[in-house]
Write a protein that holds these residues in place. Structure first.
Motif, PDB file in Angstrom:
ATOM      1  N   MET A   1      -3.488  -2.520  -6.199  1.00 45.34           N
ATOM      2  CA  MET A   1      -2.403  -2.016  -7.029  1.00 45.34           C
ATOM      3  C   MET A   1      -3.004  -1.244  -8.200  1.00 45.34           C
ATOM      4  O   MET A   1      -3.902  -1.726  -8.874  1.00 45.34           O
ATOM      5  CB  MET A   1      -1.573  -3.199  -7.531  1.00 45.34           C
ATOM      6  CG  MET A   1      -0.411  -2.785  -8.356  1.00 45.34           C
ATOM      7  SD  MET A   1       0.629  -4.114  -9.039  1.00 45.34           S
ATOM      8  CE  MET A   1       0.458  -5.463  -7.953  1.00 45.34           C
ATOM      9  N   SER A   5       1.054   1.316 -11.450  1.00 43.47           N
ATOM     10  CA  SER A   5       1.975   0.472 -10.701  1.00 43.47           C
ATOM     11  C   SER A   5       2.121  -0.895 -11.367  1.00 43.47           C
ATOM     12  O   SER A   5       3.218  -1.428 -11.490  1.00 43.47           O
ATOM     13  CB  SER A   5       1.481   0.313  -9.264  1.00 43.47           C
ATOM     14  OG  SER A   5       2.329  -0.528  -8.543  1.00 43.47           O
ATOM     15  N   ILE A   9       5.535  -2.574 -12.949  1.00 45.12           N
ATOM     16  CA  ILE A   9       6.007  -3.912 -12.579  1.00 45.12           C
ATOM     17  C   ILE A   9       6.193  -4.765 -13.829  1.00 45.12           C
ATOM     18  O   ILE A   9       7.197  -5.464 -13.967  1.00 45.12           O
ATOM     19  CB  ILE A   9       5.045  -4.567 -11.563  1.00 45.12           C
ATOM     20  CG1 ILE A   9       5.175  -3.830 -10.225  1.00 45.12           C
ATOM     21  CG2 ILE A   9       5.333  -6.054 -11.403  1.00 45.12           C
ATOM     22  CD1 ILE A   9       4.126  -4.180  -9.204  1.00 45.12           C
ATOM     23  N   VAL A  42       9.270   0.819  -7.133  1.00 46.13           N
ATOM     24  CA  VAL A  42       8.849  -0.583  -6.968  1.00 46.13           C
ATOM     25  C   VAL A  42       9.981  -1.473  -6.468  1.00 46.13           C
ATOM     26  O   VAL A  42       9.888  -2.699  -6.534  1.00 46.13           O
ATOM     27  CB  VAL A  42       8.256  -1.163  -8.277  1.00 46.13           C
ATOM     28  CG1 VAL A  42       6.955  -0.457  -8.640  1.00 46.13           C
ATOM     29  CG2 VAL A  42       9.260  -1.083  -9.412  1.00 46.13           C
ATOM     30  N   ASN A  45       8.875  -4.184  -4.074  1.00 51.38           N
ATOM     31  CA  ASN A  45       7.761  -5.026  -4.486  1.00 51.38           C
ATOM     32  C   ASN A  45       8.110  -6.507  -4.300  1.00 51.38           C
ATOM     33  O   ASN A  45       9.143  -6.967  -4.773  1.00 51.38           O
ATOM     34  CB  ASN A  45       7.415  -4.741  -5.951  1.00 51.38           C
ATOM     35  CG  ASN A  45       6.282  -5.593  -6.454  1.00 51.38           C
ATOM     36  OD1 ASN A  45       6.482  -6.743  -6.831  1.00 51.38           O
ATOM     37  ND2 ASN A  45       5.094  -5.025  -6.459  1.00 51.38           N
TER      38      ASN A  45
END
Length: 139
Positions: A1, A5, A9, A42, A45
């Motif tokens: 990751m 990113s 998150i 995301v 995710n």
């Protein structure tokens, strides 16, 4: 990751945490969160999924910990501004600013990189008062 990113998150986790501050995630807040997750790439995710779909709640402590982790000791102005912009959209998405959300925004101001002079002043005043108090107790 990637770092980018990971940052996205972390940002989404804070937004989700703020949505939970009043004890429940409103429908409009949930729509907003999913829209932001989609826009930032995301939405799928695995870490975020339980929160995005209301399967797991977030405690106030978790939310504040995520905020401190995201901003760090010396936040970048760009990170702070992005967080403030996204939080404003979330908080106003349901047309109601809960007391806990307002309190969170007040807390967030202490991380504002442009407030360093004010923060340093407050810290020095606090230290001076502590020293005076300690001298007064000692005598």
């Amino acid at each position: 990751m990637s770092k980018t990113s990971s940052n996205v998150i972390q940002l989404l986790k804070i937004l989700i945490g703020v949505a939970w501050l009043d004890g429940t995630v409103q429908q409009a807040e949930q729509v907003y969160l999913r829209k932001i997750a989609d826009a930032k790439g995301v939405a799928e995710n695995e870490e975020l999924r339980p929160w995005l779909y209301g399967l797991r709640s977030v405690s106030k402590e978790e939310c504040y910990t995520w905020l401190e982790d995201y901003l760090g000791k010396k936040p970048k102005t760009a990170d702070y501004q992005q967080l403030l912009e996204d939080l404003s959209g979330l908080i106003y998405s349901d047309g109601d600013v809960a007391q806990e959300e307002a309190k969170f925004l007040t807390q967030l101001q202490q991380f504002d990189p442009s407030n360093t002079d004010t923060r340093q002043f407050r810290e020095s005043v606090t230290r001076a008062i502590q020293k005076l108090y300690q001298r007064w107790i000692s005598s």
